[in-house]
Design an enzyme around this catalytic site. Structure first.
Site, PDB file in Angstrom:
ATOM      1  N   ASP A   1       0.843  -1.197   0.000  1.00  0.00           N
ATOM      2  CA  ASP A   1       0.000   0.000   0.000  1.00  0.00           C
ATOM      3  C   ASP A   1       0.881   1.250   0.000  1.00  0.00           C
ATOM      4  OD1 ASP A   1      -2.179  -1.666   0.213  1.00  0.00           O
ATOM      5  OD2 ASP A   1      -2.249  -1.520   2.403  1.00  0.00           O
TER       6      ASP A   1
HETATM    7  N1  URA Z   1      -1.218  -5.983   3.703  1.00  0.00           N
HETATM    8  C1  URA Z   1      -1.691  -4.728   3.748  1.00  0.00           C
HETATM    9  O1  URA Z   1      -2.735  -4.449   4.314  1.00  0.00           O
HETATM   10  N2  URA Z   1      -0.976  -3.751   3.144  1.00  0.00           N
HETATM   11  C2  URA Z   1       0.200  -3.967   2.511  1.00  0.00           C
HETATM   12  O2  URA Z   1       0.825  -3.040   1.992  1.00  0.00           O
HETATM   13  C3  URA Z   1       0.675  -5.294   2.482  1.00  0.00           C
HETATM   14  C4  URA Z   1      -0.045  -6.289   3.079  1.00  0.00           C
END
Ligand code: URA
Length: 230
Positions: free
Chosen positions: A102
């Site tokens: 993310d």
């Molecule tokens: N899980 C998440 O919620 N975000 C990420 O960036 C990676 C795994």
């Protein structure tokens, strides 16, 4: 593509002639004679026939980036900065992300132009462990480990996540190991137990560990050992 097909794609070479050349040992893959007409050859391999290059073999590229917060895991975007902006332009061709993070998340991001390799790293069925360090808004409840081990039901995908392990590092801090990479997976798992992730940092994917010498925003090629571990 099969070796015989690569040869018979050449002007004037029939499938029969291709098979005969292969059987006679006239064809090499990366310098080694191959007598198997049905051998699958990827686009990164060099194929020659009687010393003439038939397929030059594209350079394969495998990178690890220490992703900073604020960069989108995408190759281009009209609004946000993308991780691609951190990578030298000469390496951009065909490069894609093997397991997104993310925008706010940090840590290990693997990029490659080898689609078959990245599928092996990320496909849920192959169950390569992905390890994250998280901090949370509330104290991590005692039932969290049990719920994660049972798997969390994801309504949207209509599936239960694979059993995940959690190691408590503090009241609001933990290391979590998951085996898939569903959309916002870690955040949604914590949300399901009434908590909220405030920071998320990926430390490892299988045997590929974020190199401690990489500063935020820096990257390096994967080593042969890291590549062949997938
Ligand atoms: N899980 C998440 O919620 N975000 C990420 O960036 C990676 C795994």
């Amino acid at each position: 593509m099969k070796l015989s097909r690569i040869l018979s794609n050449q002007n004037g070479v029939s499938r029969k002639q291709a098979n005969a050349l292969i059987a006679a040992g006239a064809v090499t893959i990366n310098g080694v004679a191959c007598r198997e007409a049905a051998r699958e050859v990827d686009r990164f391999s060099t194929v020659t026939c009687r010393g003439k290059v038939i397929q030059p073999g594209e350079p394969a590229c495998y990178l690890m980036l220490h992703k900073p917060a604020g960069y989108l895991s995408a190759t281009s975007d009209e609004v946000h900065k993308t991780v691609m902006e951190l990578i030298n332009h000469n390496l951009h061709t065909g490069l894609h992300i093997a397991g997104r993070l993310d925008r706010a998340s940090t840590g290990l991001l693997v990029m490659t132009n080898d689609g078959a390799w990245s599928r092996r790293l990320t496909e849920p069925e192959i169950r390569i462990p992905k390890v994250y360090r998280v901090s949370t808004a509330s104290a991590i409840s005692p039932e969290t480990a049990e719920r994660f081990a049972e798997g969390i039901w994801f309504q949207f995908e209509q599936l239960r996540t694979s059993p995940a392990q959690i190691e408590l590092l503090g009241e609001r801090e933990a290391r979590i190991t998951i085996y898939e990479g569903r959309y916002h997976q870690v955040k949604r798992m914590f949300h399901a137990v009434g908590n909220r992730v405030t920071t998320l940092h990926r430390e490892r994917m299988g045997n590929i560990h974020l190199d401690g010498s990489l500063t935020t925003g820096a990257y390096r090629p994967l080593t042969e050992t890291e590549i062949s571990s997938v």
